[in-house]
Design an enzyme around this catalytic site. Structure first.
Site, PDB file in Angstrom:
ATOM      1  N   ASP A  17       0.866  -1.187   0.000  1.00 16.81           N
ATOM      2  CA  ASP A  17       0.000   0.000   0.000  1.00 16.81           C
ATOM      3  C   ASP A  17       0.896   1.227   0.000  1.00 16.81           C
ATOM      4  O   ASP A  17       1.828   1.306   0.812  1.00 16.81           O
ATOM      5  CB  ASP A  17      -0.878   0.023   1.259  1.00 16.81           C
ATOM      6  N   ASP A 137     -15.401  -4.121   0.102  1.00 16.85           N
ATOM      7  CA  ASP A 137     -14.806  -3.674   1.360  1.00 16.85           C
ATOM      8  C   ASP A 137     -15.946  -3.379   2.321  1.00 16.85           C
ATOM      9  O   ASP A 137     -16.745  -2.470   2.067  1.00 16.85           O
ATOM     10  CB  ASP A 137     -13.969  -2.402   1.119  1.00 16.85           C
TER      11      ASP A 137
END
Ligand SMILES: O=C(O)c1ccccc1N[C@@H]1O[C@H](COP(=O)(O)O)[C@@H](O)[C@H]1O
Length: 248
Positions: A17, A137
């Site tokens: 990330d 998500d």
């Protein structure tokens, strides 16, 4: 046990990330909780050298709508060889999607766009097939959009729509588990797998090798892979150890 009877392997995707040009890990996706792990190119090269087949690469600044990390992402895609890149964060229209594919990403993970722009999502799912996954998500059964700061609808209603659109694959993240080392949400994964025949990739919460073994048990039911983040960066186990559990 014969080769035929063996449980098929679980594909592991180390996560890289990126925020402000650095490899970071967040806790529950919250901006400001970053732990810095250095140069994303080094992190990705390291995972590739240790045997990763896929890397889950996330542009967090693009996901939060506060900028982007295109130049470092291009460097990762140019310099790190022998690994497939699943790219996500801020891919929400034709321009960002085409740019991501042109840079060499093998698979694109759509989040916000799949929730806010269903027609566009259906059209790119039809056009690009296996190259498009949708990230589901969730907190509970409510989807999260825009850097996980906005509610994006009901998981089961959106999943049904995406099934009808022919979505090739789902990346399921329990946001409340992400970056917490609390173990994956096995129940959620089972519930999603019961509603689709498409492959599912688990994300969020892996903390030890037993979690990997538990996820591997779900492979016959449709779990294809698992994204591993903080546990790898924190040194809870090595990628080689995790791959061993995922494959054997
Ligand atoms: O991965 C994270 O920690 C994360 C935290 C906050 C927001 C997003 C995060 N991850 C990835 O971003 C995409 C969604 O991006 P977008 O909504 O399409 O712009 C999501 O699928 C995660 O892979």
């Amino acid at each position: 046990m014969s080769e035929f009877n063996k449980t098929p392997r679980l594909v592991l995707l180390p996560a890289v990330d990126i925020a402000a040009g650095k490899a970071v890990r967040l806790t529950q996706g919250e901006a400001g909780t970053e732990t810095n792990y250095g140069d994303p190119v080094d992190a990705a090269a390291d995972w590739a050298a240790q045997g990763a087949e896929w890397i889950h690469l996330v542009d967090l600044d693009a996901a939060f709508g506060r900028g982007h990390n295109h130049s470092v992402i291009k460097k990762v895609l140019r310099q790190v060889k022998g690994v497939n890149i699943e790219l996500s964060g801020g891919i929400r229209d034709d321009e960002s999607l085409e740019s991501a594919l042109d840079m060499g990403a093998k698979r694109i993970n759509l989040g916000t766009a799949a929730l806010e722009n269903p027609e566009w999502a259906a059209s790119v799912i039809a056009q690009y097939g296996e190259a498009i996954a949708v990230g589901l998500d969730v907190r509970g059964t409510t989807l999260a959009a825009r850097g996980w700061t906005k509610d994006g609808g009901d998981l089961w209603a959106v999943l049904e729509r995406l099934e009808n659109a022919g979505c090739a694959r789902y990346v399921v993240t329990d946001v409340t588990k992400d970056g917490t080392l609390q173990g994956p949400n096995i129940e959620l994964l089972k519930q999603v797998m019961a509603r689709t025949h498409r492959p599912v990739v688990a994300s969020g919460g892996i903390s030890n090798l037993d979690d990997i073994a538990a996820l591997r048990e779900l492979v016959p039911g449709g779990l294809e892979g698992a994204i591993v983040g903080k546990a790898l960066y924190a040194g809870a186990f090595t990628l080689a150890e995790a791959l061993d559990v995922a494959r054997n």
